[in-house]
Design a protein around this motif. Structure first.
Motif: not given
Length: 125
Positions: A16-39
């Motif tokens: 939830a914190r990654i979705v809100r941008g509070e914790i950074p992630s190495k994004k692969v894909l972001e859509t209206e309802h989904s987020l993909a990022f490297h583990d």
């Protein structure tokens, strides 16, 4: 530590914190309802997580309560992410743990995409 998939959604979980941008992630894909990022602790050459942006604890919760648009977006995001990271040509594995006995560690639905190497049997014995 495995969690109870019947618990109330905790809006302060790491995803939830990654979705809100509070914790950074190495994004692969972001859509209206989904987020993909490297583990951050990959277990295979390719190890990506795909999460819905909505507050869903598990696959059970998501399939029962998400809108048709969220479900379609999420399923498509999983497939598109596998193509983006190059997992699709040689094959890949999807994994979504639900509950303590399956080893779910974060109380937010997430699908792991593993690939880029031989993955062995389906279950550890």
């Amino acid at each position: 530590m495995p969690i109870d998939h019947k618990q109330t959604y905790d809006g302060n979980n790491i995803f939830a914190r990654i979705v809100r941008g509070e914790i950074p992630s190495k994004k692969v894909l972001e859509t209206e309802h989904s987020l993909a990022f490297h583990d951050i602790n990959p277990l295979a050459a390719i190890h990506v997580l795909v999460i819905p942006k909505g507050p869903y604890v598990s696959w059970e919760d998501f399939s029962a309560n998400a809108s048709d648009a969220e479900i379609a977006d999420f399923v498509r995001a999983v497939g598109e992410t596998a193509r983006i990271v190059g997992a699709e040509p040689q094959g890949y594995r999807l994994l979504a743990n639900t509950g303590k006995r399956a080893g779910q560690e974060v109380a937010h639905l997430h699908v792991h995409i593993f690939g880029g190497q031989p993955l062995g049997g389906m279950l550890a014995r």
